[in-house]
Design a protein around this motif. Structure first.
Motif, PDB file in Angstrom:
ATOM      1  N   ASP A 125      11.080   6.614 -17.877  1.00 21.31           N
ATOM      2  CA  ASP A 125      12.282   5.982 -18.409  1.00 21.31           C
ATOM      3  C   ASP A 125      13.236   5.556 -17.299  1.00 21.31           C
ATOM      4  O   ASP A 125      14.465   5.702 -17.408  1.00 21.31           O
ATOM      5  CB  ASP A 125      13.000   6.927 -19.394  1.00 21.31           C
ATOM      6  N   THR A 126      12.656   5.020 -16.237  1.00 19.04           N
ATOM      7  CA  THR A 126      13.417   4.624 -15.053  1.00 19.04           C
ATOM      8  C   THR A 126      12.915   3.268 -14.571  1.00 19.04           C
ATOM      9  O   THR A 126      11.722   2.977 -14.633  1.00 19.04           O
ATOM     10  CB  THR A 126      13.250   5.668 -13.926  1.00 19.04           C
ATOM     11  N   ASP A 127      13.840   2.423 -14.077  1.00 18.77           N
ATOM     12  CA  ASP A 127      13.460   1.142 -13.485  1.00 18.77           C
ATOM     13  C   ASP A 127      13.075   1.354 -12.024  1.00 18.77           C
ATOM     14  O   ASP A 127      13.806   1.990 -11.253  1.00 18.77           O
ATOM     15  CB  ASP A 127      14.621   0.152 -13.554  1.00 18.77           C
ATOM     16  N   LEU A 128      11.920   0.788 -11.657  1.00 20.41           N
ATOM     17  CA  LEU A 128      11.417   0.878 -10.290  1.00 20.41           C
ATOM     18  C   LEU A 128      11.221  -0.529  -9.751  1.00 20.41           C
ATOM     19  O   LEU A 128      10.956  -1.465 -10.495  1.00 20.41           O
ATOM     20  CB  LEU A 128      10.085   1.635 -10.257  1.00 20.41           C
ATOM     21  N   VAL A 129      11.343  -0.676  -8.444  1.00 20.69           N
ATOM     22  CA  VAL A 129      11.157  -1.974  -7.810  1.00 20.69           C
ATOM     23  C   VAL A 129      10.232  -1.814  -6.614  1.00 20.69           C
ATOM     24  O   VAL A 129      10.303  -0.815  -5.885  1.00 20.69           O
ATOM     25  CB  VAL A 129      12.508  -2.597  -7.389  1.00 20.69           C
ATOM     26  N   SER A 130       9.340  -2.787  -6.429  1.00 19.52           N
ATOM     27  CA  SER A 130       8.392  -2.726  -5.315  1.00 19.52           C
ATOM     28  C   SER A 130       8.576  -3.923  -4.402  1.00 19.52           C
ATOM     29  O   SER A 130       8.982  -5.011  -4.830  1.00 19.52           O
ATOM     30  CB  SER A 130       6.944  -2.718  -5.832  1.00 19.52           C
ATOM     31  N   GLU A 131       8.263  -3.687  -3.135  1.00 21.53           N
ATOM     32  CA  GLU A 131       8.160  -4.759  -2.156  1.00 21.53           C
ATOM     33  C   GLU A 131       6.834  -4.587  -1.424  1.00 21.53           C
ATOM     34  O   GLU A 131       6.528  -3.498  -0.938  1.00 21.53           O
ATOM     35  CB  GLU A 131       9.321  -4.719  -1.156  1.00 21.53           C
ATOM     36  N   THR A 132       6.041  -5.651  -1.371  1.00 25.16           N
ATOM     37  CA  THR A 132       4.736  -5.623  -0.721  1.00 25.16           C
ATOM     38  C   THR A 132       4.764  -6.559   0.476  1.00 25.16           C
ATOM     39  O   THR A 132       5.180  -7.721   0.357  1.00 25.16           O
ATOM     40  CB  THR A 132       3.628  -6.064  -1.694  1.00 25.16           C
ATOM     41  N   THR A 133       4.338  -6.056   1.627  1.00 17.60           N
ATOM     42  CA  THR A 133       4.343  -6.849   2.849  1.00 17.60           C
ATOM     43  C   THR A 133       2.978  -6.777   3.531  1.00 17.60           C
ATOM     44  O   THR A 133       2.260  -5.782   3.412  1.00 17.60           O
ATOM     45  CB  THR A 133       5.414  -6.350   3.834  1.00 17.60           C
ATOM     46  N   ILE A 134       2.631  -7.844   4.245  1.00 14.08           N
ATOM     47  CA  ILE A 134       1.416  -7.866   5.042  1.00 14.08           C
ATOM     48  C   ILE A 134       1.736  -7.260   6.405  1.00 14.08           C
ATOM     49  O   ILE A 134       2.634  -7.742   7.116  1.00 14.08           O
ATOM     50  CB  ILE A 134       0.880  -9.292   5.203  1.00 14.08           C
ATOM     51  N   GLU A 135       1.004  -6.205   6.761  1.00 18.79           N
ATOM     52  CA  GLU A 135       1.233  -5.555   8.046  1.00 18.79           C
ATOM     53  C   GLU A 135       0.359  -6.145   9.149  1.00 18.79           C
ATOM     54  O   GLU A 135       0.787  -6.245  10.301  1.00 18.79           O
ATOM     55  CB  GLU A 135       0.966  -4.048   7.942  1.00 18.79           C
ATOM     56  N   GLU A 136      -0.883  -6.526   8.797  1.00 14.25           N
ATOM     57  CA  GLU A 136      -1.797  -7.018   9.820  1.00 14.25           C
ATOM     58  C   GLU A 136      -2.974  -7.716   9.150  1.00 14.25           C
ATOM     59  O   GLU A 136      -3.379  -7.358   8.047  1.00 14.25           O
ATOM     60  CB  GLU A 136      -2.309  -5.844  10.676  1.00 14.25           C
ATOM     61  N   VAL A 137      -3.506  -8.742   9.833  1.00 14.41           N
ATOM     62  CA  VAL A 137      -4.751  -9.387   9.422  1.00 14.41           C
ATOM     63  C   VAL A 137      -5.691  -9.351  10.620  1.00 14.41           C
ATOM     64  O   VAL A 137      -5.349  -9.837  11.698  1.00 14.41           O
ATOM     65  CB  VAL A 137      -4.540 -10.843   8.952  1.00 14.41           C
ATOM     66  N   VAL A 138      -6.859  -8.761  10.445  1.00  9.18           N
ATOM     67  CA  VAL A 138      -7.799  -8.554  11.548  1.00  9.18           C
ATOM     68  C   VAL A 138      -9.007  -9.457  11.378  1.00  9.18           C
ATOM     69  O   VAL A 138      -9.591  -9.537  10.287  1.00  9.18           O
ATOM     70  CB  VAL A 138      -8.249  -7.075  11.610  1.00  9.18           C
ATOM     71  N   ASP A 139      -9.382 -10.148  12.440  1.00  9.82           N
ATOM     72  CA  ASP A 139     -10.540 -11.040  12.449  1.00  9.82           C
ATOM     73  C   ASP A 139     -11.734 -10.288  13.023  1.00  9.82           C
ATOM     74  O   ASP A 139     -11.756  -9.925  14.203  1.00  9.82           O
ATOM     75  CB  ASP A 139     -10.216 -12.264  13.316  1.00  9.82           C
ATOM     76  N   LYS A 140     -12.759 -10.045  12.192  1.00 11.25           N
ATOM     77  CA  LYS A 140     -13.964  -9.345  12.655  1.00 11.25           C
ATOM     78  C   LYS A 140     -14.998 -10.291  13.246  1.00 11.25           C
ATOM     79  O   LYS A 140     -16.060  -9.851  13.686  1.00 11.25           O
ATOM     80  CB  LYS A 140     -14.589  -8.563  11.491  1.00 11.25           C
ATOM     81  N   GLY A 141     -14.722 -11.615  13.257  1.00 10.27           N
ATOM     82  CA  GLY A 141     -15.629 -12.574  13.868  1.00 10.27           C
ATOM     83  C   GLY A 141     -16.251 -13.522  12.862  1.00 10.27           C
ATOM     84  O   GLY A 141     -16.219 -13.284  11.646  1.00 10.27           O
ATOM     85  N   VAL A 142     -16.827 -14.590  13.367  1.00 12.03           N
ATOM     86  CA  VAL A 142     -17.437 -15.614  12.514  1.00 12.03           C
ATOM     87  C   VAL A 142     -18.546 -14.986  11.657  1.00 12.03           C
ATOM     88  O   VAL A 142     -19.422 -14.278  12.161  1.00 12.03           O
ATOM     89  CB  VAL A 142     -18.016 -16.757  13.367  1.00 12.03           C
TER      90      VAL A 142
END
Length: 286
Positions: A98-115
């Motif tokens: 019975d409570t209002d909650l709020v979220s924030e989602t952020t991108i921390e990192e994007v890693v490239d593992k190669g072609v």
């Protein structure tokens, strides 16, 4: 094909506000399999919304969920190649009903593992009381985007693997899944068609729609709360794990748990490890 990293990094992940009602909390617990034993009164506080309720800690992962935003073409990602890789959860306070909650989602990192290899997407979500700003929970998610590498990014140092305890587990908990469970669970906010549409599942390389990774996690959370906390949800403060393989709805999940907070899970019917590298901090864990 490689992701469009510029689109991904500029995608406006929505801030979401949600009221955690008693019915929502009960539905979530039911959607991860609680309440299947009608003779276990310890589960009633999680599913009976007419009385004082306890919220299963893993619900923090779906509350104020931004939805399957990677399915939006503006994200620069092929949604059929998205696989949940790892998940961590920290509870700073018990989840309030019975409570209002709020979220924030952020991108921390994007890693490239190669072609031809995967791209790894790390996102963090904070969940706060909408009125007071009190931090309730924080989550860290690792998403594998199959074939998404080769966009010109850099790799990251591999994470050290956790060592499981020697010897037999202190607790073994078998939890059945239901054939329609993914269809119920997606009502919590994750509408990825991979979990409902046989054609989409086949395109992604699966025999049929698979259970959400976070649904499997919720079932494991139930097993941890049962084994290490005697159903006292507030005693579970942290948990993290790696998704090793998918679960198909209708299969049986076998959770192996040690008193130090280590855990893993198997599908009984196929003898396949589905949850690996599990660690939790709980009231009775060492």
């Amino acid at each position: 094909m490689p992701i469009d990293v510029d689109k991904l990094l500029s995608y406006p992940i929505p801030t979401v506000r949600q009221r955690l009602s008693r019915q929502d909390a009960a539905f979530y617990a039911l959607s991860v399999g609680m309440g299947q034993d009608p003779e276990d009164p310890r589960q009633l506080p999680y599913v009976d919304f007419t009385k004082e309720m306890t919220v299963l800690p893993s619900m923090a992962l779906v509350l104020a969920h931004p939805g399957f935003w990677l399915g939006d073409p503006r994200s620069g990602v092929d949604p059929t190649q998205v696989v949940h890789g790892e998940q961590a959860l920290t509870l700073h306070h018990a989840l309030p009903v019975d409570t209002d909650l709020v979220s924030e989602t952020t991108i921390e990192e994007v890693v490239d593992k190669g072609v031809g290899q995967a791209a790894l997407l790390y996102t963090r979500k904070t969940l706060k009381d909408a009125d007071s700003g009190l931090l309730i929970a924080s989550t860290l998610n690792t998403t594998f985007i199959r074939g998404g590498g080769g966009f010109g990014g850099t790799g990251a140092q591999p994470k050290a693997s956790l060592t499981m305890p020697e010897g037999e587990p202190d607790y073994v908990v078998d939890l059945p899944t239901r054939p329609e469970q993914a269809l119920y669970y997606r009502l919590n906010g994750d509408h990825n068609p991979l979990h409902a549409d046989p054609e989409v599942a086949a395109k992604a390389g699966f025999a049929r729609p698979i259970l959400h990774g976070l649904c499997t996690l919720g079932m494991v959370c139930h097993a941890l709360v049962r084994s290490l906390c005697d159903y006292r949800a507030s005693h579970l403060r942290e948990m993290s794990l790696r998704f090793a393989a998918p679960v198909y709805p209708g299969e049986t999940l076998r959770c192996e748990i040690w008193r130090d907070g280590s855990f893993r899970a198997w599908v009984v019917e196929r003898d396949v490890l589905v949850i690996a590298q599990g660690r939790c901090i709980a009231g009775t864990a060492g």
